[in-house]
Design a protein around this motif. Structure first.
Motif, PDB file in Angstrom:
ATOM      1  N   LEU A 154       2.331 -26.130  16.906  1.00 40.13           N
ATOM      2  CA  LEU A 154       1.389 -25.463  16.019  1.00 40.13           C
ATOM      3  C   LEU A 154       0.005 -26.091  16.091  1.00 40.13           C
ATOM      4  O   LEU A 154      -1.012 -25.383  16.103  1.00 40.13           O
ATOM      5  N   VAL A 155      -0.068 -27.402  16.159  1.00 41.01           N
ATOM      6  CA  VAL A 155      -1.372 -28.057  16.288  1.00 41.01           C
ATOM      7  C   VAL A 155      -2.017 -27.689  17.621  1.00 41.01           C
ATOM      8  O   VAL A 155      -3.219 -27.382  17.684  1.00 41.01           O
ATOM      9  N   ALA A 156      -1.227 -27.691  18.686  1.00 37.25           N
ATOM     10  CA  ALA A 156      -1.775 -27.293  19.987  1.00 37.25           C
ATOM     11  C   ALA A 156      -2.275 -25.848  19.960  1.00 37.25           C
ATOM     12  O   ALA A 156      -3.319 -25.518  20.552  1.00 37.25           O
ATOM     13  N   MET A 157      -1.556 -24.971  19.269  1.00 37.25           N
ATOM     14  CA  MET A 157      -1.992 -23.581  19.137  1.00 37.25           C
ATOM     15  C   MET A 157      -3.311 -23.487  18.393  1.00 37.25           C
ATOM     16  O   MET A 157      -4.218 -22.738  18.793  1.00 37.25           O
ATOM     17  N   LEU A 158      -3.446 -24.229  17.305  1.00 36.25           N
ATOM     18  CA  LEU A 158      -4.681 -24.197  16.536  1.00 36.25           C
ATOM     19  C   LEU A 158      -5.864 -24.674  17.366  1.00 36.25           C
ATOM     20  O   LEU A 158      -6.958 -24.086  17.311  1.00 36.25           O
ATOM     21  N   ILE A 159      -5.660 -25.723  18.125  1.00 40.36           N
ATOM     22  CA  ILE A 159      -6.737 -26.235  18.973  1.00 40.36           C
ATOM     23  C   ILE A 159      -7.114 -25.202  20.029  1.00 40.36           C
ATOM     24  O   ILE A 159      -8.299 -24.967  20.299  1.00 40.36           O
ATOM     25  N   ARG A 160      -6.116 -24.557  20.601  1.00 43.63           N
ATOM     26  CA  ARG A 160      -6.388 -23.521  21.600  1.00 43.63           C
ATOM     27  C   ARG A 160      -7.116 -22.335  20.974  1.00 43.63           C
ATOM     28  O   ARG A 160      -8.054 -21.784  21.566  1.00 43.63           O
ATOM     29  N   LEU A 161      -6.708 -21.935  19.780  1.00 39.10           N
ATOM     30  CA  LEU A 161      -7.380 -20.828  19.100  1.00 39.10           C
ATOM     31  C   LEU A 161      -8.847 -21.159  18.842  1.00 39.10           C
ATOM     32  O   LEU A 161      -9.731 -20.310  18.995  1.00 39.10           O
ATOM     33  N   ARG A 162      -9.111 -22.372  18.442  1.00 41.89           N
ATOM     34  CA  ARG A 162     -10.485 -22.770  18.127  1.00 41.89           C
ATOM     35  C   ARG A 162     -11.380 -22.740  19.357  1.00 41.89           C
ATOM     36  O   ARG A 162     -12.596 -22.532  19.239  1.00 41.89           O
ATOM     37  N   CYS A 163     -10.786 -22.925  20.516  1.00 39.90           N
ATOM     38  CA  CYS A 163     -11.575 -22.981  21.747  1.00 39.90           C
ATOM     39  C   CYS A 163     -11.631 -21.645  22.479  1.00 39.90           C
ATOM     40  O   CYS A 163     -12.290 -21.545  23.518  1.00 39.90           O
TER      41      CYS A 163
END
Length: 264
Positions: A154-163
């Motif tokens: 989930l954290v990796a997904m959030l970081i990817r979404l932000r970028c």
């Protein structure tokens, strides 16, 4: 050094908090453990929809009829509205802001659960997944969970979404008005109906999940030109209903206080 975590047993936890700008892991506990995550799995529906909008395979103005699927209550607003048909983009907004169950199933029907789960495999290599549609009651032949996720995915997904300028921007826009501040973000003491206009608090974009014995909260917190990504999932045996709930929510609020102290 990672934060010391005071998380109550006998709950199972999956936790990760990361400083996006430096990549530093500020807190972690069993971050790759897959736990029941309830409505957090609706993120995969929104991600799949954002991909379809980006490649023009769906039209955001398309009208979706809620009677294409069986009614489902609990979280959401559509069950309380008179209108049967809404534009696809409005249906996504209902999911992102109030975790609307009926709207979620309408989108799953439109996009296809298999396609959503295939997209989840691309975004969540550790196995986080939307397992099923939303159901009012789960029978013995139904999957036992709506979704299963781990904090690291989930954290990796959030970081990817932000970028991501296309998919990520759409998904985060759908989430930015989210009204559930009962868990980690309860520590910020913001107006849950207008937190994006709070001049004194951090900017928060989050998605939560709630079920009996399940609390999950994932999001991005930005202040002072820093952004932290967090994912906190707790599972416990809540029998009778209410058992252990206060302890879990208190621990989640304490984590939110640590996030706030760190980012200020």
């Amino acid at each position: 050094m990672p934060w010391a975590l005071d998380l109550p047993g006998p709950a199972e936890w999956s936790v990760q908090i990361v400083d996006i700008d430096t990549g530093a892991v500020l807190a972690a506990r069993d971050e790759e453990s897959l736990l029941s995550s309830a409505s957090v799995g609706k993120l995969f529906v929104l991600i799949e929809l954002a991909h379809r909008l980006a490649d023009d395979s769906v039209d955001g103005a398309e009208l979706l009829d809620r009677h294409a699927v069986e009614p489902v209550a609990d979280s959401g607003l559509w069950q309380r509205l008179c209108v049967d048909r809404l534009p696809l983009l409005d249906v996504a907004t209902l999911v992102g802001t109030v975790s609307d169950n009926w709207a979620t199933n309408v989108l799953i029907d439109r996009l296809g659960l298999d396609a959503i789960r295939a997209r989840a495999q691309q975004w969540a290599p550790r196995g986080s997944d939307l397992v099923d549609i939303v159901r009012g009651l789960r029978g013995p032949d139904d999957p036992p969970h709506l979704s299963r996720c781990c904090a690291a995915d989930l954290v990796a997904m959030l970081i990817r979404l932000r970028c991501d300028a296309q998919v990520g921007t759409r998904v985060l826009d759908w989430l930015c008005g989210g009204v559930d501040h009962s868990m980690v973000t309860s520590a910020f003491d913001q107006d849950p109906l207008a937190h994006d206009e709070d001049p004194f608090g951090p900017t928060v974009v989050n998605k939560t999940g709630t079920n009996l014995g399940v609390r999950a909260d994932v999001g991005l917190v930005t202040a002072n030109e820093r952004t932290l990504a967090y994912a906190v999932i707790a599972n416990w045996h809540e029998d009778p209903p209410g058992r252990g709930r206060a302890e879990v929510l208190s621990a989640m609020r304490a984590l939110g206080s640590q996030v706030l102290e760190e980012i200020r």
